[in-house]
Design a protein around this motif. Structure first.
Motif, PDB file in Angstrom:
ATOM      1  N   UNK A   1       1.006  -1.279   0.110  1.00 47.45           N
ATOM      2  CA  UNK A   1       0.062  -0.079   0.231  1.00 47.45           C
ATOM      3  C   UNK A   1       0.622   1.564   0.217  1.00 47.45           C
ATOM      4  N   UNK A   2       0.056   2.548  -0.867  1.00 46.94           N
ATOM      5  CA  UNK A   2       1.147   3.519  -0.084  1.00 46.94           C
ATOM      6  C   UNK A   2       1.316   4.586   0.828  1.00 46.94           C
ATOM      7  N   UNK A   3       2.151   5.665   0.676  1.00 44.11           N
ATOM      8  CA  UNK A   3       1.825   6.337   2.265  1.00 44.11           C
ATOM      9  C   UNK A   3       0.440   6.827   2.908  1.00 44.11           C
ATOM     10  N   UNK A   4      -0.496   7.717   2.154  1.00 47.22           N
ATOM     11  CA  UNK A   4      -1.548   7.614   2.139  1.00 47.22           C
ATOM     12  C   UNK A   4      -2.634   6.411   2.575  1.00 47.22           C
TER      13      UNK A   4
ATOM     14  N   UNK B   1       9.079   5.329  -4.428  1.00 45.72           N
ATOM     15  CA  UNK B   1       7.597   5.937  -3.946  1.00 45.72           C
ATOM     16  C   UNK B   1       7.759   4.879  -2.866  1.00 45.72           C
ATOM     17  N   UNK B   2       7.477   5.402  -1.755  1.00 49.49           N
ATOM     18  CA  UNK B   2       7.435   4.922  -0.339  1.00 49.49           C
ATOM     19  C   UNK B   2       5.787   3.474  -0.238  1.00 49.49           C
ATOM     20  N   UNK B   3       6.120   2.476   0.363  1.00 50.74           N
ATOM     21  CA  UNK B   3       5.499   1.548  -0.453  1.00 50.74           C
ATOM     22  C   UNK B   3       5.353   0.485   1.224  1.00 50.74           C
ATOM     23  N   UNK B   4       4.304   0.193   1.470  1.00 49.14           N
ATOM     24  CA  UNK B   4       4.475  -0.430   3.236  1.00 49.14           C
ATOM     25  C   UNK B   4       3.531  -1.883   2.502  1.00 49.14           C
ATOM     26  N   UNK B   5       4.190  -3.059   3.211  1.00 46.84           N
ATOM     27  CA  UNK B   5       3.679  -4.152   2.918  1.00 46.84           C
ATOM     28  C   UNK B   5       2.587  -4.394   3.678  1.00 46.84           C
ATOM     29  N   UNK B   6       1.062  -4.839   3.536  1.00 43.17           N
ATOM     30  CA  UNK B   6      -0.404  -4.937   3.857  1.00 43.17           C
ATOM     31  C   UNK B   6       0.362  -5.752   5.233  1.00 43.17           C
ATOM     32  N   UNK B   7       0.902  -6.518   5.364  1.00 44.64           N
ATOM     33  CA  UNK B   7       0.519  -8.167   6.015  1.00 44.64           C
ATOM     34  C   UNK B   7       1.134  -7.364   7.455  1.00 44.64           C
TER      35      UNK B   7
END
Length: 135
Positions: free
Chosen positions: A23-26, A60-66
């Motif tokens: 997911x993205x930062x927002x 872009x910063x992306x974050x693992x949803x897990x």
């Protein structure tokens, strides 16, 4: 040859990133119920403080949803514990690889057990990062 190696490394990273729900930062700020004018800045600060696992994809910063407890709007506490234990030689990408691949001790990926087997996940990660000793 080194150029091929770096290309292969890039493909491996791309395949790994493609296999993880990101997911993205927002979206992460919305999930965490954080109202921010600069979501990327907020998440980068959290990553520097070992609060979230952050990856860079296409700049872009992306974050693992897990890592998110979506039902409670928070990051699983085991994520912070893992990030504090993690040695510098283990990148966030390599950490995600370990967390998302089936583990013999769990019968599934460690990330699938977040919030249920946190102590066992930490113990398994501690074994994983222990330096190899020969002789």
């Amino acid at each position: 040859m080194p150029q091929e190696h770096s290309t292969d490394k890039g493909r491996v990273a791309e395949r790994l990133l493609a296999s993880i729900d990101l997911i993205d930062a927002s979206q992460a700020c919305a999930l965490l119920r954080i109202d921010a004018d600069d979501p990327e800045g907020v998440l980068q600060a959290m990553a520097r403080e070992h609060g979230v696992i952050a990856l860079i994809q296409n700049g872009r910063i992306r974050l693992p949803l897990f890592q998110f407890d979506t039902a409670n709007g928070r990051v699983f506490s085991v994520v912070r514990d893992i990030l504090r234990l993690r040695p510098a030689r283990i990148s966030n990408l390599r950490l995600c690889y370990w967390l998302t691949r089936a583990h013999a001790g769990f019968g599934c990926a460690p990330a699938d057990r977040f919030g249920k087997d946190d102590a066992a996940i930490l113990a398994a990660f501690s074994r994983y990062i222990e330096p190899e000793r020969h002789g």
